[in-house]
Structures are given as structure tokens and as C-alpha cells.
Design an enzyme around this catalytic site. Structure first.
Site, short mmCIF file in Angstrom:
data_model
loop_
_atom_site.label_atom_id
_atom_site.label_comp_id
_atom_site.label_asym_id
_atom_site.label_seq_id
_atom_site.Cartn_x
_atom_site.Cartn_y
_atom_site.Cartn_z
N ASN A 46 76.44 -22.55 -55.64
CA ASN A 46 75.63 -23.52 -55.51
C ASN A 46 74.44 -23.26 -56.76
O ASN A 46 73.89 -23.83 -57.73
CB ASN A 46 74.72 -23.72 -54.27
CG ASN A 46 75.14 -24.33 -53.22
OD1 ASN A 46 76.39 -25.20 -53.53
ND2 ASN A 46 74.82 -24.58 -52.16
N ASN A 180 62.47 -17.33 -48.56
CA ASN A 180 61.63 -18.28 -47.92
C ASN A 180 60.34 -17.30 -47.19
O ASN A 180 60.62 -16.22 -46.94
CB ASN A 180 62.32 -19.08 -47.17
CG ASN A 180 62.98 -18.79 -45.93
OD1 ASN A 180 62.67 -17.85 -45.45
ND2 ASN A 180 64.06 -19.59 -45.66
N ASP A 253 68.92 -22.91 -52.80
CA ASP A 253 70.04 -22.39 -53.98
C ASP A 253 69.57 -23.28 -55.45
O ASP A 253 69.50 -22.48 -56.31
CB ASP A 253 71.33 -22.72 -53.62
CG ASP A 253 71.56 -21.99 -52.39
OD1 ASP A 253 71.00 -20.93 -51.79
OD2 ASP A 253 72.42 -22.63 -51.66
#
Length: 300
Positions: A46, A180, A253
Site C-alpha cells: 500500500n 497513530n 498507509d
């Protein structure tokens, strides 16, 4: 060709099996899905597609099986002209991600590593030098990550997702660490050698990560944008682009790959993160990971 590569991604390549449903099932519950689709995925693949589409000449290094899923896994990378010369064929099957997405765009994901588990230190050493900005994630063995860092000729972007154990020296070599808010707390727990993740706010976590020795950190916050922290500079919070989310699969991604592409073009970290946020915002408006990535820079 290798000297022209601007971004090298070492990581995972999967086939995503995505079920679309009204709500996600609870433990022990069966929920009827509305439809399903097979599509290419894996955090490494990705990110490689995102970097290429964001304007950087990109190479992907990983492994797939000798099975029918391999062509699906690499298909969109081939179409986008990502360099695949150093993708290995493994006796293990191509990796698979089993994804459930509900009507609110929330998802749950189970990953079967398959061939990705072979991207270890021996495989990376066999690949040789890694050129340009080198991007890594947590879906390959830790030995492969550290070997790739050692083989990198330039800056290393580490998206340690999922969070796995890395030795301190390699973890601190990331520039930036891209995670994150939940992953940031787990990594700080590793560095603190603490029994539990911190409950500190994200700016505090970012500052504490810098104090451990990281040169820079980017913490993605979903609909709240991202934090950009660099040693010796004030922490910046960049707002998110407001869009109607349909499927958030692969958005993180997309952010990481686009960030690396802009760093390769000489942007500051904050500039690169701003571009990456806009790129990622476009991806959540369609289903799937790679299929939702914008194909034209003019759209960003």
C-alpha cells in the site's frame, strides 16, 4: 535503475478479502455481509503504491507466494510502474488480510502473514543496498526491519504498525517514526520499559518520544489530523481535511507513502505531512485500500 529510486519500501504484500456489512460482529456472533471483494493490500505494498502515485520513483521489496493470489497482490503496483525486481517468490502462500467494514467505515482486520514472514534479515541482506527514503512497517519480522535500516543509504521512515519489539538503537534511528495515537503509547511503553501504556495526551507522548532520542515523530489522529514533532522545534498539529468517510482501510498507509514521497522531493516534515493528510483524505471516500488511492496529483 537503482540509483534513480527515490523511495524504497521493504514490507508486506497481501490480498485483502473485504466483507462489507451493516455492523461488525461481536465475539461469537455471525453477521451477514452485503458483499465481498478481493483486492491487493499489505502495509508495505500500500505504501509503495501511495509513494509512486504521490510522485516518487518507488521500489517495493518483499515476498509473495507461488499462487494465484500473487498476481492480485502485485497487480496495481505493476500497473503504476513500481519497481518489483527484488520481490521474492516464497514456498509460503501470499499473505492474506481478512477485513470487515461496517456502514460507519470502521473496520476490523485479521492478517495471515504467509510469505511476508520470510522477509527476514537473510532476505533483506540478499537484496543488497536500499536507496532513497527507506520506509518500513511492522508486518515483517523484526530482523528484516533492522537489517533494512542497516542497509539504508538515506533517511528511514518507520511506521511501526503493528507495534512489535525492536531494539532501542534501531527504534531511535527512525526519522520520522510515523504511528497513530495508540501505537505511539505502546512504543513509549517500550522505551520507558513500563508495565502499561501511558494515558498522556498525544503532544506529551510526542515530546517524551523526542526526549528518548528520536529525531522526529508524526502521530496520526484520524479525523483530527496529525501531530508533527521535531527535536528543537515546537510541536505542530495539522488539521484533517473534512470528508465523508466510506472505508478507512489503507488510509494510514496512504499517509505514510505520500509522506515519504514528499520528503524525497525535499519538503519539510510539516509540509510532507500536510500533503500526506490531503492524499489520505481522498482515499477514505472509496472502498478498498489501493483501489481508493488517487491516480492524479492534480486531485490532491
Amino acid at each position: 535503475m537503482q540509483q534513480d529510486i527515490q523511495v524504497t519500501i521493504v514490507g508486506s504484500s497481501n490480498v485483502d478479502i473485504t466483507a462489507l456489512m451493516r455492523r461488525l460482529p461481536g465475539p461469537g456472533e455471525t453477521v451477514l455481509a452485503d458483499s465481498y471483494q478481493l483486492s491487493p493490500g499489505g502495509k508495505g505494498a500500500n505504501q509503495a503504491l501511495a509513494a509512486q502515485l504521490a510522485g516518487a520513483a518507488t521500489e517495493f521489496i518483499g515476498a509473495v507466494g507461488n499462487d494465484s493470489h500473487a498476481d492480485i497482490a502485485l497487480g496495481q503496483l505493476k500497473d503504476a510502474q513500481v519497481v518489483l525486481d527484488r520481490v521474492a517468490r516464497s514456498a509460503k502462500p501470499t499473505g492474506v488480510a481478512i477485513i470487515q467494514v461496517d456502514s460507519a467505515a470502521e473496520n476490523s482486520i485479521a492478517v495471515v502473514s504467509g510469505a511476508n514472514a520470510t522477509v527476514d534479515s537473510d532476505a533483506v541482506a540478499e537484496a543488497g543496498q536500499l536507496h532513497g527514503i527507506v520506509v518500513l512497517q511492522g508486518e515483517i519480522p523484526a530482523s528484516g526491519i533492522t537489517a533494512a535500516m542497516d542497509a539504508a543509504t538515506g533517511r528511514v521512515v518507520l511506521n511501526l504498525a503493528p507495534v512489535i519489539e525492536l531494539d532501542r538503537a534501531h527504534l531511535l534511528a527512525a526519522n520520522p517514526l510515523v504511528v497513530n495515537e495508540h501505537e505511539a503509547a505502546l512504543i513509549l511503553q517500550q522505551l520507558d520499559a513500563s508495565d502499561a501504556p501511558t494515558n498522556d495526551a498525544e503532544p506529551v507522548i510526542a515530546q517524551r518520544l523526542l526526549e528518548h532520542g528520536l529525531a522526529s515523530v508524526v502521530i496520526t489522529l484520524g479525523a483530527n489530523g496529525c501531530l508533527v514533532a521535531e527535536r528543537g522545534a515546537p510541536i505542530q498539529q495539522l488539521p484533517a481535511i473534512k470528508v465523508k468517510a466510506v472505508d478507512t482501510t489503507g488510509a494510514g498507509d496512504a499517509f505514510t507513502g505520500a509522506l515519504a514521497a514528499r520528503l524525497a522531493h525535499g519538503d519539510s516534515l510539516a509540509q510532507a505531512a500536510g500533503f500526506a493528510g490531503r492524499f489520505a483524505a481522498l482515499t477514505v471516500q472509496g472502498h478498498g485500500a489501493q483501489s481508493s488511492y488517487p491516480r492524479h496529483l492534480a486531485d490532491i
